[in-house]
Design an enzyme around this catalytic site. Structure first.
Site, PDB file in Angstrom:
ATOM      1  N   ASN A   9      59.498  73.519  60.533  1.00  0.00           N
ATOM      2  CA  ASN A   9      58.287  73.373  59.719  1.00  0.00           C
ATOM      3  C   ASN A   9      58.655  73.733  58.288  1.00  0.00           C
ATOM      4  O   ASN A   9      58.708  74.907  57.911  1.00  0.00           O
ATOM      5  CB  ASN A   9      57.174  74.282  60.244  1.00  0.00           C
ATOM      6  CG  ASN A   9      55.855  74.072  59.518  1.00  0.00           C
ATOM      7  OD1 ASN A   9      55.804  73.546  58.413  1.00  0.00           O
ATOM      8  ND2 ASN A   9      54.780  74.515  60.134  1.00  0.00           N
ATOM      9  N   ARG A  61      57.697  69.054  61.814  1.00  0.00           N
ATOM     10  CA  ARG A  61      56.380  68.830  61.225  1.00  0.00           C
ATOM     11  C   ARG A  61      56.549  67.942  59.993  1.00  0.00           C
ATOM     12  O   ARG A  61      57.369  68.205  59.108  1.00  0.00           O
ATOM     13  CB  ARG A  61      55.739  70.153  60.818  1.00  0.00           C
ATOM     14  CG  ARG A  61      54.374  69.951  60.156  1.00  0.00           C
ATOM     15  CD  ARG A  61      53.870  71.225  59.522  1.00  0.00           C
ATOM     16  NE  ARG A  61      52.632  70.983  58.787  1.00  0.00           N
ATOM     17  CZ  ARG A  61      52.325  71.588  57.639  1.00  0.00           C
ATOM     18  NH1 ARG A  61      53.164  72.442  57.088  1.00  0.00           N
ATOM     19  NH2 ARG A  61      51.178  71.319  57.044  1.00  0.00           N
ATOM     20  N   HIS A 150      46.683  68.655  58.154  1.00  0.00           N
ATOM     21  CA  HIS A 150      46.559  69.838  59.021  1.00  0.00           C
ATOM     22  C   HIS A 150      46.287  69.458  60.472  1.00  0.00           C
ATOM     23  O   HIS A 150      45.733  70.241  61.249  1.00  0.00           O
ATOM     24  CB  HIS A 150      45.450  70.777  58.522  1.00  0.00           C
ATOM     25  CG  HIS A 150      45.757  71.434  57.209  1.00  0.00           C
ATOM     26  ND1 HIS A 150      44.818  71.580  56.210  1.00  0.00           N
ATOM     27  CD2 HIS A 150      46.903  71.958  56.726  1.00  0.00           C
ATOM     28  CE1 HIS A 150      45.361  72.166  55.165  1.00  0.00           C
ATOM     29  NE2 HIS A 150      46.629  72.411  55.460  1.00  0.00           N
ATOM     30  N   ARG A 211      46.359  74.494  44.627  1.00  0.00           N
ATOM     31  CA  ARG A 211      45.911  73.115  44.442  1.00  0.00           C
ATOM     32  C   ARG A 211      44.410  73.079  44.166  1.00  0.00           C
ATOM     33  O   ARG A 211      43.648  73.875  44.704  1.00  0.00           O
ATOM     34  CB  ARG A 211      46.247  72.291  45.684  1.00  0.00           C
ATOM     35  CG  ARG A 211      47.702  71.862  45.760  1.00  0.00           C
ATOM     36  CD  ARG A 211      48.007  71.173  47.073  1.00  0.00           C
ATOM     37  NE  ARG A 211      48.431  72.132  48.088  1.00  0.00           N
ATOM     38  CZ  ARG A 211      48.540  71.846  49.372  1.00  0.00           C
ATOM     39  NH1 ARG A 211      48.213  70.642  49.813  1.00  0.00           N
ATOM     40  NH2 ARG A 211      48.950  72.755  50.227  1.00  0.00           N
ATOM     41  N   GLU A 350      51.233  76.112  65.054  1.00  0.00           N
ATOM     42  CA  GLU A 350      51.769  74.769  64.838  1.00  0.00           C
ATOM     43  C   GLU A 350      53.091  74.557  65.563  1.00  0.00           C
ATOM     44  O   GLU A 350      53.387  73.444  65.996  1.00  0.00           O
ATOM     45  CB  GLU A 350      51.943  74.512  63.336  1.00  0.00           C
ATOM     46  CG  GLU A 350      50.640  74.353  62.580  1.00  0.00           C
ATOM     47  CD  GLU A 350      50.827  74.249  61.090  1.00  0.00           C
ATOM     48  OE1 GLU A 350      50.102  73.472  60.453  1.00  0.00           O
ATOM     49  OE2 GLU A 350      51.701  74.959  60.546  1.00  0.00           O
TER      50      GLU A 350
END
Length: 372
Positions: A9, A61, A150, A211, A350
């Site tokens: 990841n 990922r 996501h 962001r 994840e």
């Protein structure tokens, strides 16, 4: 033999490596910076040699695969090059991820490598949720649509929430919010994503650590006109200098720092953040005809109770009650006993979702331990 999956990841400024077997993490390594491409092979080699486990497959990922990868896909030269063509849609994430894919393929040349896109969970978005109100010619020519992100986090959290509610995963209606360095909200109907706050790129939606989230496009056009900002200055500001960092006047993009601060700018940043997240949650309810639970995941959603409390405090109209401002150490309900709408917290995993999707793509069973 039970398969062992290496999960990779690569974030915009981090790297997480896990070895997963039968739904359990055998070894993990987390770095707060992505390795230089020249160091990537050594990083992977050192991690694997210290683990001493035979790897069956590697799962990566992938934040944005565009139209090239819309579902978990075995990586070959053609697929990697096709994904590279979409790197500009997620410039903070895709280039370091592809560098790790190439390094891992060199380190582990005899095992399959699977790209697991964050967009896959949202691939079936209804047209009303996926379509931008832009000229049809633009949409056809450049594939302008809302992809959503996501997805790995949401896929894990949705199934885990269903288990906590004692319901089949395909029968739950949820609103989930992933709050971390990147932040988004997702509406799930009968276990499937039907709306989400991020769009063509991971820049749309609620404010994030650095962001901006959604802003008036007319303002951006104005900033680009009259020599106010160059395109690069605008891009850098939106991606690196906005969000919580910009709201707090450069104090921090980390909610932990902002919660601990007495500065007015920190309080403003947290207030704007909580308001925008709660507003997006309320908007997402329009995609559902029933709501079974509100679910928080991601690093902030999991371990920042002050933020959860501030978001929930604005959602009484949906039947949400403020949860206790307590840390949690396991998945579960954090809303008061007897609350009309359960509020759940699910630890982000994840790495386990990547391992599951990798084995599914290769046609191998995940094992009972791999199912939440």
């Amino acid at each position: 033999m039970t398969p062992t999956v290496l999960t990779v990841n690569a974030g915009s400024s981090s790297l997480q490596l896990h070895l997963v077997r039968d739904g359990r993490v055998l070894r993990a390594e987390h770095s707060e910076h992505s390795p230089d491409p020249a160091e990537a092979e050594r990083t992977l080699t050192d991690f694997l040699s210290e683990a001493g486990a035979d790897v069956t497959a590697a799962g990566h990922r992938l934040v944005h695969g565009g139209e090239a990868v819309r579902a978990p896909t075995v990586a070959d030269d053609h697929v990697v090059e096709a994904v590279r063509g979409y790197a500009g849609l997620a410039p903070l994430h895709v280039p370091p991820a592809l560098a790790l894919v190439e390094a891992a393929r060199r380190v582990l040349p005899s095992v399959p490598h699977v790209l697991c896109p964050d967009t896959a969970f949202h691939a079936g978005l209804p047209a009303a949720a996926a379509t931008y109100a832009l000229p049809a010619g633009w949409r056809r020519r450049w594939g302008l649509r809302r992809y959503g992100f996501h997805g790995l986090s949401y896929a894990w959290a949705a199934r885990r929430a269903a288990e906590l509610l004692g319901r089949p995963a395909g029968e739950v209606n949820l609103i989930l919010t992933h709050l971390g360095g990147g932040c988004s909200v997702c509406a799930v109907r009968d276990g499937r994503s039907v709306d989400t706050s991020m769009g063509f790129t991971p820049l749309e939606g609620v404010p994030m650590s650095k962001r901006s989230g959604s802003v008036d496009p007319g303002m951006l056009l104005w900033l680009l006109s009259g020599s106010r900002l160059t395109l690069e200055e605008l891009r850098d500001g939106l991606e690196h200098g906005s969000g919580l960092l910009g709201l707090s006047d450069g104090l921090s993009g980390d909610t932990r720092d902002l919660v601990a601060s007495s500065e007015e700018a920190a309080a403003l940043a947290l207030d704007v953040f909580a308001y925008r997240v709660s507003r997006e949650i309320a908007a997402s309810a329009a995609a559902l005809d029933r709501l079974d639970a509100l679910v928080f995941t991601g690093e902030i959603g999991w371990d920042q109770p002050e933020v959860r409390e501030a978001v929930c405090g604005r959602l009484s109209l949906l039947g949400v009650e403020r949860p206790a401002v307590d840390d949690v150490d396991r998945d579960g309900v954090v809303s008061p006993s007897g609350a009309r709408l359960p509020v759940l917290v699910v630890r982000p995993r994840e790495e386990l979702q990547v391992a599951r999707e990798t084995l599914d793509a290769l046609g191998r069973p995940a094992g009972e331990g791999g199912r939440p």
